[in-house]
Design a protein around this motif. Structure first.
Motif, mmCIF file in Angstrom:
data_model
loop_
_atom_site.group_PDB
_atom_site.id
_atom_site.type_symbol
_atom_site.label_atom_id
_atom_site.label_comp_id
_atom_site.label_asym_id
_atom_site.label_seq_id
_atom_site.Cartn_x
_atom_site.Cartn_y
_atom_site.Cartn_z
ATOM 1 N N ARG A 27 17.070 3.246 17.008
ATOM 2 C CA ARG A 27 15.839 3.865 17.484
ATOM 3 C C ARG A 27 15.766 3.759 19.002
ATOM 4 N N ARG A 28 15.631 4.937 19.652
ATOM 5 C CA ARG A 28 15.548 4.987 21.102
ATOM 6 C C ARG A 28 14.214 5.597 21.498
ATOM 7 N N ILE A 29 13.512 4.903 22.374
ATOM 8 C CA ILE A 29 12.251 5.428 22.875
ATOM 9 C C ILE A 29 12.560 6.244 24.128
ATOM 10 N N ILE A 30 12.411 7.554 24.015
ATOM 11 C CA ILE A 30 12.740 8.451 25.111
ATOM 12 C C ILE A 30 11.534 8.569 26.041
ATOM 13 N N ARG A 31 11.723 8.102 27.281
ATOM 14 C CA ARG A 31 10.645 8.120 28.258
ATOM 15 C C ARG A 31 11.037 8.975 29.456
ATOM 16 N N VAL A 157 13.376 11.727 11.275
ATOM 17 C CA VAL A 157 13.317 12.389 12.579
ATOM 18 C C VAL A 157 11.887 12.371 13.106
ATOM 19 N N ASP A 158 10.917 12.615 12.241
ATOM 20 C CA ASP A 158 9.513 12.604 12.630
ATOM 21 C C ASP A 158 9.117 11.250 13.209
ATOM 22 N N SER A 159 9.538 10.164 12.546
ATOM 23 C CA SER A 159 9.170 8.835 13.022
ATOM 24 C C SER A 159 9.826 8.511 14.360
ATOM 25 N N TYR A 160 11.028 9.046 14.599
ATOM 26 C CA TYR A 160 11.704 8.834 15.878
ATOM 27 C C TYR A 160 11.000 9.619 16.989
ATOM 28 N N VAL A 161 10.842 10.932 16.770
ATOM 29 C CA VAL A 161 10.335 11.818 17.819
ATOM 30 C C VAL A 161 8.888 11.490 18.165
ATOM 31 N N ALA A 162 8.113 11.018 17.195
ATOM 32 C CA ALA A 162 6.701 10.706 17.452
ATOM 33 C C ALA A 162 6.546 9.592 18.482
ATOM 34 N N GLU A 163 7.579 8.769 18.694
ATOM 35 C CA GLU A 163 7.510 7.689 19.671
ATOM 36 C C GLU A 163 7.962 8.110 21.073
ATOM 37 N N TRP A 164 8.458 9.355 21.195
ATOM 38 C CA TRP A 164 8.938 9.801 22.498
ATOM 39 C C TRP A 164 7.769 10.137 23.426
ATOM 40 N N ASP A 165 8.079 10.162 24.713
ATOM 41 C CA ASP A 165 7.093 10.517 25.733
ATOM 42 C C ASP A 165 7.012 12.043 25.812
ATOM 43 N N LEU A 166 6.444 12.650 24.791
ATOM 44 C CA LEU A 166 6.500 14.100 24.631
ATOM 45 C C LEU A 166 5.720 14.851 25.708
ATOM 46 N N GLU A 167 4.760 14.199 26.320
ATOM 47 C CA GLU A 167 3.968 14.882 27.349
ATOM 48 C C GLU A 167 4.733 15.037 28.660
ATOM 49 N N ASN A 168 5.702 14.176 28.909
ATOM 50 C CA ASN A 168 6.281 14.111 30.237
ATOM 51 C C ASN A 168 7.778 14.396 30.324
ATOM 52 N N ILE A 169 8.534 14.225 29.221
ATOM 53 C CA ILE A 169 9.973 14.447 29.326
ATOM 54 C C ILE A 169 10.257 15.928 29.513
ATOM 55 N N ARG A 173 15.848 17.874 28.431
ATOM 56 C CA ARG A 173 16.171 16.556 27.878
ATOM 57 C C ARG A 173 15.645 16.415 26.450
ATOM 58 N N TYR A 174 14.456 16.952 26.210
ATOM 59 C CA TYR A 174 13.894 16.920 24.855
ATOM 60 C C TYR A 174 14.823 17.608 23.868
ATOM 61 N N ARG A 175 15.293 18.795 24.206
ATOM 62 C CA ARG A 175 16.184 19.532 23.303
ATOM 63 C C ARG A 175 17.517 18.812 23.122
ATOM 64 N N ARG A 176 18.034 18.236 24.206
ATOM 65 C CA ARG A 176 19.310 17.520 24.110
ATOM 66 C C ARG A 176 19.188 16.288 23.210
ATOM 67 N N GLU A 177 18.147 15.511 23.404
ATOM 68 C CA GLU A 177 17.959 14.300 22.593
ATOM 69 C C GLU A 177 17.707 14.664 21.129
ATOM 70 N N LEU A 178 16.940 15.732 20.897
ATOM 71 C CA LEU A 178 16.666 16.150 19.523
ATOM 72 C C LEU A 178 17.943 16.630 18.842
ATOM 73 N N SER A 179 18.779 17.369 19.556
ATOM 74 C CA SER A 179 20.038 17.841 18.970
ATOM 75 C C SER A 179 20.931 16.669 18.602
ATOM 76 N N LEU A 180 20.999 15.654 19.470
ATOM 77 C CA LEU A 180 21.813 14.469 19.156
ATOM 78 C C LEU A 180 21.289 13.770 17.910
ATOM 79 N N LEU A 181 19.965 13.712 17.784
ATOM 80 C CA LEU A 181 19.375 13.027 16.632
ATOM 81 C C LEU A 181 19.635 13.802 15.344
#
Length: 494
Positions: A27-31, A157-169, A173-181
């Motif tokens: 689990r990676r917190i994307i900030r 995937v939902d539980s992972y992405v919900a912890e990301w900094d979705l307002e600011n990334i 980068r969002y698309r790249r991290e989601l594709s890797l996941l």
């Protein structure tokens, strides 16, 4: 775990706690490195804070958050129309969505499925959407990426992405991290194998281009072997054409006489196309049902005469450029004249007393209803349809039921014909004979008018201009005798 707060009106299900198995990625917190502020936007865009751009950016951010909240609310409303384990009712509700949102039926069906997916498998990110913390494009991209996954995998995937900094990334980068996941589950277990996805599809390209694409989907070895076979045949035919030209012999596979006319063999691209489209398709041991369907190319009379460039249509739906329509008409051996009412453009009735409509009536209806008559449905362009009696025909007493005549007939795709038979869709013809009243389940009633518009706006404009010119000439002609009586003054003597 970071969760956005949603208002009480947000139609979001309860959060799902999902424990990731050890084989899943850590689990990676994307900030984001920096929060998305107006100062950051101004700096990255190289504009001044006191310029006109910053207030516009502020309003766009507010509008983006508002659209996110509205989408979450819309998803919740659409999900209310989902019916578990009841395909027929779900199809009826899709018709309701299509006519409410003024879209086509395939789009409505996708919206219904995606709403179900979002509510049941992406509840945590859906909360972030309802709070305006993830943009609409980012959320829709997430839905597209997780469609092939199993429900349990989507929830991880939902539980992972919900912890990301979705307002600011940033979006990239969002698309790249989601594709890797998502790639962790991009295996045969996550979606059907290539053999199960064999398909042939037809796609109409840009409207008015006159082009379509036939795509064949299947396992790589099979498609590669098919391409090698077509290409090898095309090269053999090209060599044979070249030898025939050199020897002065009849040219093989010169279907349109282009080889003889040009003195050169056909290009490989043209040969591959001709081999695919002109070769006879046979199914040994299987008898084909019925005769080949006629393809109707409707060409306006002025376009046919070269006096206008109003587009023609293929089966009354797909636009064709005027030059292509004229070329198709010139190459046709048989023309069919369609008579219409001079007052409103409606097709003249073709009466029949029997239950089964005649071949002429079937072709007549194909021109009037090129797609399924159910509001919102676009099936029927490339697939057969059922000729349906709006008022049911009585086999016991034909005189007491709906007659087999044009005004009481319409075309329904097989799927909606079955729903009508089961009384989930109920059409009724109005006394004027051109309006149909529809009851779609228990949720929607609406009226549709028979297709009678046979004149394009361009054609109407040309006819109006021609009439105005005609009236002007009549006026000039009527004034001519008066002009002759007026004596012109004599020129001065100098």
């Amino acid at each position: 775990m970071r969760e956005g707060t949603a208002g009480a009106e947000a139609p979001i299900g309860a959060p799902l706690a999902v424990a990731a198995p050890p084989s899943f990625p850590p689990r990676r917190i994307i900030r984001a490195r920096r929060p998305l502020t107006l100062e950051r936007i101004a700096a990255e865009s190289d504009v001044r804070m006191d310029g006109v751009e910053v207030p516009i950016a502020e309003r766009l951010l507010a509008r983006q958050r508002r659209k996110s909240r509205e989408l979450a609310e819309e998803i919740g409303e659409i999900h209310l129309l989902w019916v578990e384990d009841a395909d027929d009712q779900a199809d009826v509700n899709a018709v309701v969505i299509a006519n409410t949102l003024r879209t086509d039926l395939p789009t409505a069906e996708r919206l219904l499925r995606d709403a179900r997916l979002a509510v049941t498998d992406l509840p945590l990110v859906l909360r972030r959407l309802a709070a305006g913390e993830i943009s609409v494009p980012a959320f829709e991209h997430l839905v597209r990426k997780v469609r092939p996954l199993a429900p349990q995998q989507r929830r991880v995937v939902d539980s992972y992405v919900a912890e990301w900094d979705l307002e600011n990334i940033p979006a990239d980068r969002y698309r790249r991290e989601l594709s890797l996941l998502v790639t962790w589950w991009d295996t045969d277990a996550a979606r059907p194998g290539p053999a199960a996805m064999r398909d042939v599809r037809c796609e109409i390209l840009a409207e008015g281009s006159g082009l379509a694409c036939l795509s064949v989907l299947g396992p790589i070895p099979e498609i590669y072997a098919l391409m090698k076979q077509v290409d090898g045949t095309a090269r053999s035919v090209q060599r044979a054409q070249r030898r025939a030209l050199e020897a002065g012999e009849p040219v093989p596979f010169d279907l349109d006489g282009d080889v003889v006319a040009s003195g050169h063999p056909l290009p490989l691209a043209a040969l591959r196309y001709a081999i695919l489209t002109r070769s006879q398709l046979e199914t040994p041991g299987v008898e084909r049902r019925g005769a080949d369907a006629r393809v109707n190319v409707v060409v306006p009379a002025l376009t046919l005469l070269g006096l206008a460039d109003a587009p023609g249509t293929l089966d009354g739906v797909i636009p064709l450029p005027a030059p292509l329509a004229r070329r198709l008409a010139a190459g046709s051996r048989t023309w069919h004249r369609i008579l219409t009412d001079p007052a409103d453009g409606a097709f003249l009735p073709v009466p029949a007393a029997q239950y089964r409509p005649t071949t002429a009536m079937v072709e007549h209806l194909r021109l009037r209803d090129p797609v399924c008559a159910v509001p919102g449905c676009i099936r029927g362009r490339l697939t057969p349809a059922e000729i349906d009696h709006i008022e049911e025909f009585s086999h016991e007493d034909p005189g007491s039921g709906g007659a087999t005549e044009i005004r009481n007939l319409h075309r329904l795709c097989w799927w909606h014909h079955r729903l009508k038979t089961e009384r989930l869709i109920d059409p009724e013809k109005a006394p004027d004979g051109t309006t149909t009243h529809w009851e779609i389940g228990q949720l929607l009633t609406l009226d549709t008018r028979q297709n009678t518009d046979l004149l394009t706006p361009a054609m109407v404009e040309l006819l109006e201009d021609a009439w105005a010119e005609h009236e002007a000439e009549r006026l000039i002609a009527s004034l001519a005798p008066l002009d002759e009586e007026i004596a012109e003054p004599e020129p001065p003597p100098f």
